[in-house]
Write an enzyme that holds these catalytic residues in place. Structure first.
Site, short mmCIF file in Angstrom:
data_model
loop_
_atom_site.label_atom_id
_atom_site.label_comp_id
_atom_site.label_asym_id
_atom_site.label_seq_id
_atom_site.Cartn_x
_atom_site.Cartn_y
_atom_site.Cartn_z
CB ALA A 10 -0.93 -0.01 1.21
CB ALA A 11 3.29 2.60 2.42
NE ARG A 21 -2.12 10.03 -9.59
CZ ARG A 21 -2.17 9.05 -8.69
NH1 ARG A 21 -1.46 9.15 -7.59
NH2 ARG A 21 -2.92 8.00 -8.88
CD GLU A 32 7.22 -6.53 -1.91
OE1 GLU A 32 7.43 -7.52 -1.17
OE2 GLU A 32 6.93 -5.40 -1.48
CB CYS A 42 -8.39 -4.84 4.83
SG CYS A 42 -7.24 -3.74 5.68
#
Length: 545
Positions: A10-11, A21, A32, A42
């Site tokens: 997520a982070a 952007r 990763e 979740c």
């Protein structure tokens, strides 16, 4: 500019996307060590339970997606072995080829996440013991269930993951026992609300063992320290997580008092050009300003976005959190935000609190009751925290309270909120309105509240108090507070002369409304000290041990 990111959940992915952007010319690479990226952690319990059939729904983005949409290179199966802040270099190992190489950065973002906390229990590494942390662990659990058809399982821990796994394992037909080391369930709830929830679960035939230490896990059972043996073909360890900080620590990055990486509001660490975000960092309470460790997906996404913005010259800053959380458990919803009663007292606040039991909508629309525990500061009259146990509409009310606490609302402002109303959605006076009315009355209109715990303490000590049960006689005869006398509200005015105006008087009804009306009558007739029992007899009975 070359931006390297460690961690692609997520982070890390949020940081990379925001950086792109802001700057279309930067070189952005994410390393990763896992094979799955940017997944919804979740949602994993619901894949295990079969509510989500295809796990690809939780992993919609892969390396090709990030390259095509953001021109970001995501290298999975790559483990960063070392960070050299002096040369601004990473040592990286390709886990597929075993090749080791060096990469250079201008800006480095650490999104190394967290790993499950592993207690020192004999047998914890057995093949029937699982920690749910990533996509592969979810696949392993579901595969074990499908291949081994377990009949009995033990879940260790009663946090979000523990209870979500409880529901989903039971949905697969497994008989589950929950084991909790502490004396109460659910870390985010105070003891009274935790007891209320526990009794609701017991009514659903959920087996919960508290104050329990596991000493060994075997193939077909779990052994507790007190000699208890629990049938178990599989064990889910939901004992919390700890931040992955070893890589950062070795590089000289400062670790905070919570054990997670210390960052400022810009996600900067103490080392120039190194930033951190997500489950590996500590954040801070927006109420107290003190450091907290709150590894939540929402916080990870937010801090990741800030890190990506700042490394590319942006002005986003972190503003703290309220430790807001919510989870689903069968047909129930349990949520909390802000400070608990325990935390508020530890911080030195003089507090007032109430337990408000109201339906989410009218009975003719099949409304169900929710219990709202609200805590406010007596000095400033600001709301400090809220806990809710209910069914429908818990998330809506919780988010209203989150907004109010964030902007420093006082209790008297709750009544004046112009909330959306129609019978399919709420009652004319919403539970939020009632909560504000109760607290405002207690603070400003001489209508004090007494909690079940405090009332029971006074009764047990043999204090000189009079307790008035304002319900009808039938309800009183079925069950009542010890020492209470029954004077139904409709007969109270005729019985005033039988009561002592000068001693502490506690009034109660079933849920609080008639108890408050009884309190009003007594105060208007000169009674000196009258308290209404918070949450009425219903909450008192549901939290009495």
């Amino acid at each position: 500019m070359r931006i390297l990111v460690i961690g692609a959940v997520a982070a890390g992915t949020s940081a990379a996307a925001k950086a792109r952007r802001n700057n279309d010319d930067a070189e952005i690479v994410i390393y990763e060590r896992d094979n799955d990226i940017s997944y919804s952690g979740c949602g994993l319990p619901y894949y295990i339970g079969g509510e989500i059939e295809d796990i690809s729904e939780l992993t919609p983005r892969d390396s090709k997606f990030f390259k095509k949409k953001y021109n970001v290179d995501v290298l999975t199966g790559h483990e960063v072995l070392n960070i050299n802040p002096n040369t601004k270099e990473l040592t990286v190992k390709n886990l597929n080829t075993q090749e080791i190489f060096v990469d250079k950065y201008d800006k480095l973002i650490l999104g190394t996440g967290a790993t499950p906390f592993m207690p020192n229990i004999k047998g914890i590494k057995n093949k029937n013991v699982f920690f749910l942390r990533n996509v592969q662990s979810a696949r392993n659990i579901r595969g074990f269930i499908e291949n081994n058809k377990p009949k009995h399982a033990v879940i260790v821990g009663t946090g979000f993951i523990g209870f979500e796994m409880l529901e989903n394992l039971m949905d697969t037909g497994v008989n589950v026992t929950v084991v909790e080391k502490q004396g109460k369930i659910t870390p985010n709830l105070d003891e009274d609300m935790a007891t209320f929830l526990e009794k609701a679960l017991i009514k659903k035939n959920i087996s919960i063992i508290k104050n329990a230490d596991i000493i060994e896990i075997l193939e077909n059972k779990v052994l507790l320290e007190d000699g208890t043996e629990i049938k178990s073909d599989m064990v889910i360890m939901a004992t919390g997580v700890k931040p992955n900080v070893s890589l950062a620590k070795e590089a000289g990055v400062e670790i905070g008092i919570t054990g997670a990486i210390k960052v400022d509001t810009s996600m900067r660490t103490n080392i120039e050009d190194i930033y951190a975000c997500g489950d590996c960092i500590e954040t801070f309470s927006s109420i107290t300003g003190k450091a907290v460790y709150r590894p939540l997906g929402s916080t990870a996404n937010k801090t990741g976005r800030i890190a990506g913005d700042v490394v590319t010259g942006g002005k986003l800053r972190y503003r703290g959190n309220l430790s807001t959380g919510i989870f689903k458990l069968f047909d129930m919803a349990i949520g909390s935000t802000g400070l608990s009663e325990k935390e508020a007292l530890e911080e030195g606040y003089e507090i007032v609190m109430c337990h408000n039991i109201k339906p989410d909508k009218p009975s003719y629309f099949k409304g169900k009751e929710m219990v709202i525990k609200a805590i406010a500061d007596k000095k400033t009259e600001k709301i400090l925290g809220v806990q809710i146990v209910g069914y429908e509409g818990v998330d809506k009310r919780l988010d209203v309270f989150v907004t109010l606490i964030t902007y420093g609302a006082k209790v008297d402002e709750l009544f004046h909120l112009d909330l959306a109303y129609a019978p399919p959605f709420s009652t004319t006076k919403d539970p939020v309105h009632y909560t504000g009315m109760i607290l405002d009355n207690a603070l400003n209109n001489n209508r004090p509240i007494i909690t079940s715990k405090e009332a029971q303490r006074l009764i047990d000590k043999g204090e000189n108090i009079q307790v008035i049960d304002a319900r009808i006689s039938k309800q009183y005869d079925e069950n009542h507070v010890y020492t209470a006398i029954n004077i139904p509200h409709s007969k109270l005015r005729n019985e005033l002369k039988t009561l002592d105006k000068n001693v502490l008087t506690v009034t109660y009804c079933n849920k609080g409304v008639t108890g408050n009306a009884t309190q009003n009558i007594l105060i208007n007739h000169g009674f000196k000290n009258v308290c209404n029992l918070s949450g009425g007899h219903k909450f008192y009975k549901s939290t009495k041990k």
